[in-house]
Each structure stands twice: as structure tokens, then as C-alpha cells.
Design a protein around this motif. Structure first.
Motif, PDB file in Angstrom:
ATOM      1  N   VAL A   1      -3.842   1.651  -8.002  1.00  0.00           N
ATOM      2  CA  VAL A   1      -3.076   0.400  -7.961  1.00  0.00           C
ATOM      3  C   VAL A   1      -1.921   0.459  -8.959  1.00  0.00           C
ATOM      4  O   VAL A   1      -0.818  -0.030  -8.686  1.00  0.00           O
ATOM      5  N   ARG A   2      -2.152   1.088 -10.114  1.00  0.00           N
ATOM      6  CA  ARG A   2      -1.093   1.206 -11.122  1.00  0.00           C
ATOM      7  C   ARG A   2       0.092   1.994 -10.575  1.00  0.00           C
ATOM      8  O   ARG A   2       1.259   1.598 -10.762  1.00  0.00           O
TER       9      ARG A   2
ATOM     10  N   SER B   1       1.917  -0.221  -7.998  1.00  0.00           N
ATOM     11  CA  SER B   1       2.572  -1.426  -8.517  1.00  0.00           C
ATOM     12  C   SER B   1       3.744  -1.108  -9.436  1.00  0.00           C
ATOM     13  O   SER B   1       4.608  -1.965  -9.660  1.00  0.00           O
ATOM     14  N   THR B   2       3.797   0.096  -9.985  1.00  0.00           N
ATOM     15  CA  THR B   2       4.896   0.451 -10.899  1.00  0.00           C
ATOM     16  C   THR B   2       5.964   1.304 -10.226  1.00  0.00           C
ATOM     17  O   THR B   2       6.943   1.687 -10.872  1.00  0.00           O
TER      18      THR B   2
ATOM     19  N   HIS C   1       7.104   5.145  -0.711  1.00  0.00           N
ATOM     20  CA  HIS C   1       5.824   4.712  -1.253  1.00  0.00           C
ATOM     21  C   HIS C   1       5.342   5.651  -2.352  1.00  0.00           C
ATOM     22  O   HIS C   1       5.598   6.852  -2.322  1.00  0.00           O
TER      23      HIS C   1
ATOM     24  N   ASP D   1       3.284   6.113 -14.887  1.00  0.00           N
ATOM     25  CA  ASP D   1       3.594   4.992 -14.006  1.00  0.00           C
ATOM     26  C   ASP D   1       4.712   5.374 -13.039  1.00  0.00           C
ATOM     27  O   ASP D   1       5.705   5.997 -13.429  1.00  0.00           O
TER      28      ASP D   1
ATOM     29  N   CYS E   1      -2.859   2.379   1.695  1.00  0.00           N
ATOM     30  CA  CYS E   1      -1.550   3.008   1.578  1.00  0.00           C
ATOM     31  C   CYS E   1      -1.209   3.650   2.915  1.00  0.00           C
ATOM     32  O   CYS E   1      -2.069   3.779   3.791  1.00  0.00           O
TER      33      CYS E   1
ATOM     34  N   ASN F   1      -8.803  -4.899  -4.962  1.00  0.00           N
ATOM     35  CA  ASN F   1      -7.746  -4.757  -5.957  1.00  0.00           C
ATOM     36  C   ASN F   1      -6.428  -4.204  -5.445  1.00  0.00           C
ATOM     37  O   ASN F   1      -5.441  -4.214  -6.182  1.00  0.00           O
TER      38      ASN F   1
ATOM     39  N   ALA G   1      -2.866  -3.630  -4.173  1.00  0.00           N
ATOM     40  CA  ALA G   1      -1.729  -4.550  -4.233  1.00  0.00           C
ATOM     41  C   ALA G   1      -1.230  -4.926  -2.852  1.00  0.00           C
ATOM     42  O   ALA G   1      -0.710  -6.015  -2.637  1.00  0.00           O
ATOM     43  N   GLU G   2      -1.351  -4.011  -1.892  1.00  0.00           N
ATOM     44  CA  GLU G   2      -0.834  -4.279  -0.565  1.00  0.00           C
ATOM     45  C   GLU G   2      -1.557  -3.413   0.439  1.00  0.00           C
ATOM     46  O   GLU G   2      -1.934  -2.288   0.146  1.00  0.00           O
TER      47      GLU G   2
END
Length: 735
Positions: free
Chosen positions: A284-285, A288-289, A363, A468, A499, A730, A732-733
Motif C-alpha cells: 500500500v505504501r 500511495s506514494t 502504476h 517510497d 493492482c 487496506n 488504496a484502490e
């Protein structure tokens, strides 16, 4: 004759299961064999030993409804304990600390004399309980220099040592405690909870349903399994989790769309629970970054250049500032925009490679699936990314995979060495981009072509090494065997749909590719092989299977196809049995390199394998041996001397299990399916085994209908994991 699902190394603990012998003699194996993990035998085949077994049997035969109600009640009690009662704070006193060593062994430096004293004291305790003193080294490695006190206070802690089983630990405890060592001892019960979870990890599970744990405790004669589980949770030996069931699992559990979704309670070892949580957080990190690059803005039209001397307001330090700006621009990370990526995709050698390049452009996390031929697509992505100025690397599972990946176009045509290393080299530092100031890998894009082989702990370590916003492309064949360690990282990611996933349209050509593709969809059909790329031979029993396999290795394949014996491998489901690796290697040595085994059982010219850990196998050839050790030469020309004390870890290598063969292929492969292999066969195993041959595949078939039945009805041995549920909560998308 089965090879453990997790690919545990070969071997069987020496000594009998003499848990019931008086005084504990023979209670623990004569020596812990480095060949095998502790959990090769399924829990279902283990006996509890000691009193209470009859009562446990009665409980196991109880009414299923009553048993389900009891498990549900226990799950509720365990959930009420939660993680706030110390379960997540680490093991209680006496239990191994994180990383396998107690505080006594890690918080302070231990001198050689202290270590020698600890070994002597531990050996005395082991001997007093009827266990071999040779276990002292393993005990001190696990518990530190307080190992003697630990084992004296809690004899069942010996279960944490390699190769020790419950009946061995029970005998050892009786040797130390006498009649006081009963089946209901709380120390025994809690140790068995941890042992059951460790055995499950060896079979690939990162967690177990609470009902499976209590059932295992019943079989082992624990009078009150529920109390044992609760105590283990409070003590931090197990961590509880409640998980909602969805889809087919929810329907099987009797869930209704109008009702609350059904749940299950899972127990996990702390290290695996934290690894899966860390892995999900890391994924997720990255997502999201991540910030995709932008195309450079058009430069506005400008008039004639001004003379700096005519600008009275120009900073006197203008030239220096310009130089500093240029340096800063050079240090800024490269971030190619959509137009640059699209140009790279347009130049890709195939539509699948173009799709992968476009997905990686937009992505941070991308999955890529396909067979052997599809590996050219991540190679094209690597070449495109380096061409765009990104710090891009690929990390393969084996050195053979590294060399094969480097040889793929367009990497093979590049003037500079391809940025490809093994995953071990990348993480340890001998090869790869090196580390940034913050300790992360100095990368903009990492491609992992053998992603299905990553267990949750290794995958978590990899994610922690990425900065990140780094792009991560995980590629692999979803039909092949999963990791040797616990978890099903790649399969869970695919199922979670967290993903983008790019499925290759590039098929594996030729008769071998056609056969393997059919197995992948559950069909075992004959294929046309005019040049004898695929040969199927039948055998009536294991003895005939060994004879035929060795004949193929030593004569038929080299003579008819021109593939030398050195480039042919024998593959079989397990180490034992009439046609396991031991029998095949003995027969191959007798034909190819007979000798007395002058050097630790080996002779110059022997083919050997070194398995430093489950799932990691290196092949080598014996050059010679002397007092300093066994001198080996590896396929890449490097040499190593194995000290005499470690030579026992080597095994002859003409025959391997399929788990040992993952991550590489041979010009010729002979797959042996003995008559006692039925329980080991799955579609996943057959798919992987048949795909190890590049030019030729021979199948020596003595398994009867077990082979087509496994391909049609047994996709893979199931694994219980938590990663998919964590990602569902968890991510993000979703894509």
C-alpha cells in the motif's frame, strides 16, 4: 513417499519415536539431521504419546455439531483475549525471541568461554533427559547461553529444535521430571500449540483455523485444547485474528446474504503475522506514494536573448546560481512522462510487452503472468526503462534464471551488461544498484521474474528495501509451485485484485509447451512430438522406474538426442521410497561415477547439490577432497571448499525433487512418477515438473490413474493465509 509441500530438505530424524520409554532414553533423535525440517510428516499422522490419548480420541469422535459449537465458543474466548494482553509484545520468558534467539543470547556479547560453558551445561541437561548431547549446539543457538536453565525449567521447549517431535519431547520431559511429566502439563500444551503452527508453516500455511489447532492438540493427547490455545495466546506464542468469509467460503459456511457475513478465527505465529501485515503495508505504501512522470511543458516562444550586462538587476552571483541549478537538475530523479512511455511501448517487440510497459508507466505495482516464453516481456520492460534513464533492475530466483533472463532480447543486444541479479545478490549487496543514504535500494523500478517463489517473510523484506514510490513489477507463472516458505504471496495478490495484472498472450511453443499448457487447464492429452521432444514410458513398479530413468540419463537421451548426461536431470516427488532421490542418485552414481565415496561419501566427478535453505538449491561438481574439505566447482566456474563439518549437508545431485528444481530448467528432464507417489501429485506439481525440460522431456510413469486424476481434480495443496484479507481491507484502490 512425499516431498513436503514447502520443499523441506531431504532426510529423516534419526532415532525412534520412543516418547514412551522409561527414563527418556531415545526420546530425542540421536542427531538432528540437517536434511529435513521438523515437519515433514503431516499432523494427521502423528501420535500424541502418553496418557489422555483415549480421551482425546473420544473427543475427536464427538458429534460434529457439538464440536463446531465448542470451537465457536473457544474462538469467541480467544478473540476476547485479543492482542492487548501481551500477545503482541513478544514471547514470554523462556520462549524464543524474534529471530530465533532469546534476550539472553542477543542482548550482550558472549565470550568464547561463556559459550563453551553454555554448551557444556546444555549437554548435561540433554543427557540427563536421555537426549543426545549433540543437540546442545542447536539449543544454544535458539535459547542463548541460558539454554540449560530453559530446558530444565521447560523440557518441552526442546520442541523448538530442528527434527524434534512431540513423542521425543515427551520422553525427554519424563527423563527430567519423572512421573510429574503428564500430558496435561501447561508447558507441554503451550509448546504443542507453537509446534503445530510451525508444522503448518513448513507445509506453507501462514495461519491456521482455530479448529484445526484444537483438533491437532486432541490428537496429541492434550486434555483441554481450548485452555491450551487461550494460554498460548496470552503468552504470546500465537496471535489470534478474526476474518470475514466471502464468496464460496462464505456459502460453504452457511452464510446468507441477509445475515451477518460468517467469520473464522485464525491463529498465527507472531513472526508470520507481522510479516504479512508488513507486506501489506509495504504494498500500500508503494502505491500511495507513487507519482507518475509528466511530459515536459512546451517552452514558450521568447524574443532575442538579452545581454546580461544590460540587466542592472541581475544577481552578481548569477553564473554560480546557474551552475548549482544544473547540478540539482542532474541529481533529480528521472521521471519520464506519458509520451516517453508510450513511445517505448510502441517500440515493444509484442503487444503483451507493450501492455506491460504501459501498465508500469502508470502504476507502482503491476502483476504479470505467463509461461516461459512470456519472460521476454519483463525483459523488454527492463530494456525500455533503462533506455528512459530509470534505475531499473531485475531480480531472479537462481543464477541460472539470471543468466537465462540476461540472454533474452533485447537485453542480450545491449552494449552494457544487463542490470540483472539474483534476489539474494540484490538484497545482500554483492550485485545490484547498491543502497541509498536511507538504506533502501537505489532503484526506480524493480522487476521480479520469479515472484511465485517469494514467501511472505522474504517478500516483506523485499518491500522494506524499496523506497517510497518505487515501481515494482512482479512476474511469474501462476501455474507453478508456490514458495518453499509459508504463504502464497503472488497468488494472493492476483486474487485480491489490488493492482493491475497483465496476462501474457505469448504461448509456450513446441510439444513441451503444448503439453504443459494442457496440464495448466486440467487436461492431460498426448501431443505430437516428431523429434521426440516428449517421450512417455510406463513402468510396472518403482524398481523398473529407476532402471528406465537411469537408462534414459546415461544412454538413451545422450545417444538419440545428443544431450549429454551432464545436461539432464532426474525429477521425482520425494526423497524416500523405491524411486525417490536417494534410490535414483544411488543408481545414477553406480552407472556414471562408481567409487568408494572417499571424501565424506563423495568421489571426484560426482554431481552434488547444496540446499542451504528450503527452496534454495545449488548444483556443483566434486573436484577433489582433502583434510580442508570437499572442493566443488559450480556451473559458472566459481569454486568453493566445503569444510568437513558441513560436507554432510551435501547430497548427490543427478536426481532432485521438483521443489528443489524450481527457478531453473535443463536441456533434458526425466520426470519419474513411482507407484507410491499418488498423494504427492497435484496439477501444480505436474505442471512445474513437466516444464523443467527445455528441449526434451521424458516421463517414466508408474502412477497409473493417479496422474490424470491429479491433473484434473487437484489444482494445488491448499494453504491458509491472511494476506488477501489484509489487502482487501487496506488496499488504496482496486482495479
Amino acid at each position: 513417499m512425499t516431498d513436503a509441500e514447502n520443499g523441506a530438505p531431504e532426510g529423516t530424524p534419526a532415532g525412534s519415536g520412543g516418547g514412551g520409554t522409561a527414563g527418556g532414553a531415545g526420546a530425542v533423535p540421536e542427531q538432528t539431521s540437517p536434511e529435513r525440517g521438523a515437519g515433514e510428516q503431516p499432523v494427521e499422522e502423528q501420535s500424541g504419546g502418553g496418557q489422555g490419548a483415549a480421551d482425546a480420541g473420544e473427543r475427536a469422535d464427538a458429534d460434529p455439531a457439538d464440536r463446531a459449537a465448542a470451537v465457536a465458543a473457544l474462538a469467541e474466548r480467544v478473540r476476547s483475549v485479543g492482542r492487548s494482553d501481551g500477545g503482541s509484545d513478544g514471547p514470554a520468558a523462556g520462549a524464543p525471541a524474534e529471530g530465533g534467539a532469546s534476550a539472553a543470547g542477543t542482548d550482550r556479547a558472549v565470550t568464547d568461554e561463556q559459550r563453551a560453558q553454555a554448551l557444556r551445561a546444555t549437554a548435561e541437561v540433554l543427557t540427563a533427559g536421555g537426549a543426545p548431547a549433540e543437540l546442545a549446539g542447536a539449543a544454544v543457538a535458539v535459547f542463548g547461553d541460558g539454554a540449560a536453565e530453559q530446558l530444565r525449567e521447560d523440557p518441552w521447549a526442546v520442541l523448538t529444535l530442528p527434527g524434534v517431535r512431540p513423542e521425543h519431547a515427551d520422553g525427554f520431559a519424563r527423563g527430567l521430571l519423572g512421573p510429574a511429566a503428564g500430558p496435561g502439563d501447561q508447558r507441554r500444551a503451550q509448546a504443542l500449540v507453537g509446534w503445530l503452527l510451525e508444522q503448518a508453516a513448513l507445509r506453507g500455511h501462514s495461519a491456521l483455523e482455530i479448529g484445526e489447532v484444537t483438533a491437532g492438540l486432541e490428537r496429541l493427547g492434550v486434555p483441554d485444547p481450548g485452555a491450551a490455545v487461550q494460554a498460548a495466546v496470552l503468552d504470546g506464542r500465537a496471535m489470534p485474528f478474526q476474518e470475514e468469509l466471502t464468496g464460496a467460503e462464505a456459502h460453504a459456511a452457511g452464510g446468507d446474504e441477509e445475515d451477518e457475513p460468517p467469520t473464522r478465527t485464525l491463529l498465527a505465529l507472531e513472526r508470520l503475522a507481522l510479516a504479512e501485515e508488513s507486506l501489506a503495508d509495504g504494498l500500500v505504501r508503494l502505491m500511495s506514494t507513487f507519482v507518475p512522470g509528466e511530459d515536459p511543458a512546451e517552452v514558450p516562444a521568447q524574443g532575442p536573448a538579452e545581454d546580461p550586462a544590460e540587466d542592472p538587476e541581475r544577481d552578481a552571483d548569477g553564473d554560480a546560481s546557474a551552475e548549482e541549478g544544473a547540478e540539482a537538475a542532474e541529481e533529480a530523479p528521472v521521471a519520464p512522462g506519458p509520451a516517453a512511455w508510450e513511445a517505448a511501448a510502441a517500440a515493444a517487440p509484442s503487444s503483451s510487452a507493450a501492455a506491460l510497459i504501459r501498465a508500469a508507466a502508470e502504476h507502482a505495482l503491476v502483476l504479470h503472468t505467463g509461461g516461459e516464453a512470456a519472460r521476454a516481456e519483463p525483459a523488454a520492460l527492463l530494456a525500455a526503462a533503462t533506455g528512459l534513464g530509470l534505475r531499473a533492475w531485475a531480480a531472479t530466483w537462481t543464477d541460472h534464471g539470471r543468466d537465462a533472463f540476461t540472454a533474452l532480447a533485447p537485453l542480450a543486444d545491449a552494449p552494457a551488461p544487463a542490470p540483472v541479479a539474483t534476489l539474494a545478490e540484490l538484497l545482500a549487496g554483492p550485485a545490484g544498484p547498491g543502497r541509498a543514504a536511507d538504506g533502501t535500494l537505489a532503484l526506480d523500478l524493480l522487476i521480479v521474474p520469479d515472484a511465485p517463489l517469494l514467501d511472505v517473510e522474504l517478500a516483506a523484506t523485499l518491500l522494506e528495501s524499496l523506497a517510497d514510490g518505487t515501481r515494482l513489477v512482479l512476474s511469474g507463472d501462476p501455474g507453478q509451485l508456490w514458495s518453499a516458505g509459508p504463504g502464497r504471496f503472488f497468488a494472493d495478490l492476483l486474487a485480491a485484485k489490488a493492482c493491475p495484472a497483465v496476462a501474457s498472450r505469448t504461448p509456450d511453443f513446441g510439444p513441451i509447451g503444448e503439453l504443459v499448457s494442457g496440464v495448466g487447464i486440467g487436461e492431460l492429452q498426448p501431443v505430437e512430438a516428431p523429434d521426440k521432444e516428449v517421450v512417455i514410458l510406463t513402468a510396472k513398479d518403482a524398481g523398473e522406474a529407476v532402471h528406465r530413468a537411469v537408462q534414459l540419463l546415461t544412454d538413451s537421451i545422450p545417444r538419440a538426442l545428443g544431450i549429454p548426461s551432464e545436461q539432464v536431470v532426474l525429477l521425482t516427488p520425494g526423497h524416500g521410497g523405491g524411486a525417490g532421490t536417494r534410490a535414483l542418485n544411488a543408481a545414477a552414481k553406480a552407472r556414471l561415477n562408481p567409487g568408494p565415496g572417499r571424501f565424506a561419501g563423495f568421489d571426484p566427478g560426482d554431481r552434488v547439490v547444496d540446499s542451504p535453505a528450503p527452496g534454495h538449491t545449488r548444483t556443483a561438481r566434486v573436484l577433489d577432497g582433502d583434510a580442508t574439505g570437499l572442493h566443488l566447482e559450480y556451473p559458472d566456474g566459481t569454486r568453493r571448499t566445503v569444510p568437513p563439518a558441513e560436507a554432510g549437508k551435501l547430497r548427490h545431485g543427478w536426481a532432485l525433487t521438483v521443489h528443489q528444481a524450481v527457478g531453473r530448467r535443463w536441456p533434458g528432464a526425466v520426470v519419474v512418477l513411482p507407484d507410491d507417489a499418488a498423494s504427492a501429485l497435484t496439477r501444480q506439481w505436474v505442471y512445474t515438473a513437466f516444464g523443467r525440460g527445455e528441449r526434451h522431456l521424458s516421463v517414466v510413469h508408474a502412477a497409473g490413474q493417479a496422474l490424470p486424476q491429479a491433473v484434473a481434480t487437484r489444482p494445488a495443496a491448499p494453504r491458509t493465509t491472511r494476506l488477501r484479507a489484509i489487502l482487501a481491507e487496506n488496499a488504496a484502490e482496486s482495479f
